[in-house]
Motif scaffolding. Sequence first.
Motif, PDB file in Angstrom:
ATOM      1  N   VAL A 180      55.232  52.799  40.665  1.00  0.00           N
ATOM      2  CA  VAL A 180      55.216  51.684  39.715  1.00  0.00           C
ATOM      3  C   VAL A 180      54.827  52.193  38.334  1.00  0.00           C
ATOM      4  O   VAL A 180      55.324  51.734  37.317  1.00  0.00           O
ATOM      5  CB  VAL A 180      54.226  50.604  40.194  1.00  0.00           C
ATOM      6  CG1 VAL A 180      54.134  49.476  39.181  1.00  0.00           C
ATOM      7  CG2 VAL A 180      54.638  50.078  41.550  1.00  0.00           C
ATOM      8  N   VAL A 181      53.931  53.190  38.331  1.00  0.00           N
ATOM      9  CA  VAL A 181      53.477  53.729  37.049  1.00  0.00           C
ATOM     10  C   VAL A 181      54.626  54.331  36.273  1.00  0.00           C
ATOM     11  O   VAL A 181      54.783  54.108  35.082  1.00  0.00           O
ATOM     12  CB  VAL A 181      52.385  54.791  37.291  1.00  0.00           C
ATOM     13  CG1 VAL A 181      52.003  55.490  35.990  1.00  0.00           C
ATOM     14  CG2 VAL A 181      51.160  54.131  37.910  1.00  0.00           C
ATOM     15  N   ASP A 202      47.448  51.255  36.226  1.00  0.00           N
ATOM     16  CA  ASP A 202      47.241  50.214  37.232  1.00  0.00           C
ATOM     17  C   ASP A 202      45.913  50.405  37.962  1.00  0.00           C
ATOM     18  O   ASP A 202      45.203  49.441  38.255  1.00  0.00           O
ATOM     19  CB  ASP A 202      48.396  50.216  38.239  1.00  0.00           C
ATOM     20  CG  ASP A 202      49.697  49.783  37.586  1.00  0.00           C
ATOM     21  OD1 ASP A 202      49.627  49.012  36.620  1.00  0.00           O
ATOM     22  OD2 ASP A 202      50.763  50.229  38.051  1.00  0.00           O
ATOM     23  N   GLU A 203      45.566  51.668  38.245  1.00  0.00           N
ATOM     24  CA  GLU A 203      44.295  51.932  38.916  1.00  0.00           C
ATOM     25  C   GLU A 203      43.124  51.577  38.002  1.00  0.00           C
ATOM     26  O   GLU A 203      42.091  51.064  38.441  1.00  0.00           O
ATOM     27  CB  GLU A 203      44.234  53.400  39.329  1.00  0.00           C
ATOM     28  CG  GLU A 203      43.047  53.764  40.191  1.00  0.00           C
ATOM     29  CD  GLU A 203      43.051  53.047  41.522  1.00  0.00           C
ATOM     30  OE1 GLU A 203      41.952  52.838  42.078  1.00  0.00           O
ATOM     31  OE2 GLU A 203      44.151  52.671  42.004  1.00  0.00           O
ATOM     32  N   PHE A 204      43.288  51.837  36.700  1.00  0.00           N
ATOM     33  CA  PHE A 204      42.256  51.486  35.721  1.00  0.00           C
ATOM     34  C   PHE A 204      42.024  49.979  35.694  1.00  0.00           C
ATOM     35  O   PHE A 204      40.883  49.504  35.654  1.00  0.00           O
ATOM     36  CB  PHE A 204      42.686  51.987  34.337  1.00  0.00           C
ATOM     37  CG  PHE A 204      41.814  51.485  33.220  1.00  0.00           C
ATOM     38  CD1 PHE A 204      40.580  52.069  32.968  1.00  0.00           C
ATOM     39  CD2 PHE A 204      42.230  50.426  32.424  1.00  0.00           C
ATOM     40  CE1 PHE A 204      39.770  51.597  31.940  1.00  0.00           C
ATOM     41  CE2 PHE A 204      41.431  49.952  31.408  1.00  0.00           C
ATOM     42  CZ  PHE A 204      40.198  50.537  31.152  1.00  0.00           C
ATOM     43  N   TYR A 250      38.712  45.730  35.746  1.00  0.00           N
ATOM     44  CA  TYR A 250      38.848  44.281  35.667  1.00  0.00           C
ATOM     45  C   TYR A 250      39.134  43.752  37.066  1.00  0.00           C
ATOM     46  O   TYR A 250      40.278  43.658  37.473  1.00  0.00           O
ATOM     47  CB  TYR A 250      39.974  43.897  34.705  1.00  0.00           C
ATOM     48  CG  TYR A 250      39.737  44.408  33.306  1.00  0.00           C
ATOM     49  CD1 TYR A 250      38.922  43.716  32.410  1.00  0.00           C
ATOM     50  CD2 TYR A 250      40.304  45.607  32.897  1.00  0.00           C
ATOM     51  CE1 TYR A 250      38.702  44.202  31.133  1.00  0.00           C
ATOM     52  CE2 TYR A 250      40.085  46.109  31.621  1.00  0.00           C
ATOM     53  CZ  TYR A 250      39.274  45.396  30.741  1.00  0.00           C
ATOM     54  OH  TYR A 250      39.054  45.886  29.485  1.00  0.00           O
ATOM     55  N   LYS A 251      38.058  43.460  37.756  1.00  0.00           N
ATOM     56  CA  LYS A 251      38.180  43.074  39.160  1.00  0.00           C
ATOM     57  C   LYS A 251      39.019  41.823  39.330  1.00  0.00           C
ATOM     58  O   LYS A 251      39.681  41.624  40.343  1.00  0.00           O
ATOM     59  CB  LYS A 251      36.790  42.852  39.759  1.00  0.00           C
ATOM     60  CG  LYS A 251      35.903  44.087  39.730  1.00  0.00           C
ATOM     61  CD  LYS A 251      36.469  45.203  40.575  1.00  0.00           C
ATOM     62  CE  LYS A 251      35.547  46.402  40.584  1.00  0.00           C
ATOM     63  NZ  LYS A 251      36.099  47.527  41.340  1.00  0.00           N
ATOM     64  N   LYS A 252      38.971  40.913  38.338  1.00  0.00           N
ATOM     65  CA  LYS A 252      39.698  39.654  38.476  1.00  0.00           C
ATOM     66  C   LYS A 252      41.166  39.802  38.118  1.00  0.00           C
ATOM     67  O   LYS A 252      41.955  38.900  38.334  1.00  0.00           O
ATOM     68  CB  LYS A 252      39.060  38.587  37.578  1.00  0.00           C
ATOM     69  CG  LYS A 252      37.639  38.226  38.006  1.00  0.00           C
ATOM     70  CD  LYS A 252      37.070  37.118  37.142  1.00  0.00           C
ATOM     71  CE  LYS A 252      35.657  36.750  37.580  1.00  0.00           C
ATOM     72  NZ  LYS A 252      35.064  35.687  36.732  1.00  0.00           N
ATOM     73  N   THR A 253      41.519  40.936  37.526  1.00  0.00           N
ATOM     74  CA  THR A 253      42.903  41.168  37.141  1.00  0.00           C
ATOM     75  C   THR A 253      43.558  42.035  38.198  1.00  0.00           C
ATOM     76  O   THR A 253      43.063  43.111  38.507  1.00  0.00           O
ATOM     77  CB  THR A 253      42.988  41.875  35.778  1.00  0.00           C
ATOM     78  OG1 THR A 253      42.278  41.093  34.825  1.00  0.00           O
ATOM     79  CG2 THR A 253      44.434  42.051  35.356  1.00  0.00           C
TER      80      THR A 253
END
Length: 519
Positions: free
Chosen positions: A422-423, A439-441, A446-449
């Motif tokens: 995906v990256v 995406d891993e960042f 941002y746990k909610k994202t």
Amino acid sequence: MECESQSSSPTINSYAKLPVSQLPSPIGDVPTTSTATPTSYMVNQNEEDGTSWLNNVFDENLARKELAHMIMLLDLPLSVVDDMGFRRFTAGLQPFFNIPSQDTIRSDILNIYKEEEFKTRRMIEANESRIAITTNLLTSDHHEKGNMAVTVHFIDSSWTLQKHILRYCHVPPPHTKEVIAEELQKIFSECNLDCKLSTLTLDNCLVSDGVVELLIDNICPDSLMLDGALLNMRCCAHVLNLIVKDGLDVIGDGIDRIRDLVSFWIATAERMERLRDSAQQLGLPNSKELFLDSESEWQSTYLMLETALDYKDVLSHAQQREPLCEIVPTEEDWNISKWVCDSNVTIARMTSRMMEKLEKYWNSVYGIMGVATVLDPRYKKYMLEYCFSKIHGPSCDVEVERIDKICRDLFREYEKKFTDTVVERNNSDIPGVNLDGYDEFIRKEYKKTEVRSEFDYYLEEDVWPRSPDFDILEWWQSYGLEYPMLRRIARDIYAVPVFTKASESTFDSSLCLELTDEE
């Protein structure tokens, strides 16, 4: 009124009157390639159907091949080719057919087997999806001789479920996990199945764990689903049998006494006749006959107890006149049998033993079964929540999350294997900017994202209505195009059989008629 035949051709009756030595068909072997000149003959079909006379040519090679097929399909002995009745019948049908010898027909059957094996291997090589394996090991002569059938299951490019016998081979004793694993590894290597395996279902639960562990050690874990965590699939029919047997062991002494009593009375025809006389004297008509169960099949034990209960008074009456019978089941034995057969009364000790066995085998198959449930558009995760809430109560969320994690791990594994990451696709959105690890960042900072995946979109869609004519393979073939990665997973998961019946049918031709695509 008899009509004279207008044909001068020999009739079936004329050949039936001849001794075998005078039959037109020579007795003995025939070469692999027939040198006989094809014989033309006429076939008169039903004129009411609008058909007319057709010219046909007798092909001896084709006839011999069809004879081999008939012997296999009907499970006939090879000696049928030497049977006088068969030879007379064949001579009546086609006097020019050279009936092959037993050695020749055996060779023909082996050639057909090799041809079909070659076709199956070619089909497997061309197939892009994973292959599920079921095996069945049949032993005889006190386990000295063993033959194993290996069956492959997969869904082809047209989304048709395929099952084919890949190999039928001899397995030398002792039939330990090492011997079975070595034989399977040899087959997998010869047929290039190492990188295509999805699951392996063995009929022997006692050695299946050890066999799977040895195979995983010899196969690259990266080529298996979730590093081999899903490889060991249990045969549900055998597991159910073991579960019920464990429950029945709690009342095993009582069942053994009833089994011994039944065995005594059905041992001779004279004893059975005395039982019928006792039934008539008591005015108790019994339409069922007593029979002995198979200790490896709990269903037969249930039916034996059910029939024995009908004969309880008859057996007691007959026993008074039979001094040789020293087997006397207690009243408690009969009462327990009645509970087993006539009601759903929960016997605490039985259910405890059965639940222990269920937990043991469920931990081996819950992954595959859970993924298959989630990938069913009629159920998704809702079915898991519904069932687990009834089984586990307040702790059901833990079980649902366990299945959800397996699904997501499997999805990421397929995504990594079959597509660019995906990256890498996201990198193309902003030329010149390297977004490796973005995406891993997002997930960490941002746990909610959450980066939404194809799997998330699938779960958010409404479930499909349940209907008896729903075809899940047809759904994924047509509607699954919207979820290409999940479609790949579904194609592999839904090829996995839940029992070894397809392999067992190799040894029991009657099972071939019972096995359906739905099963």
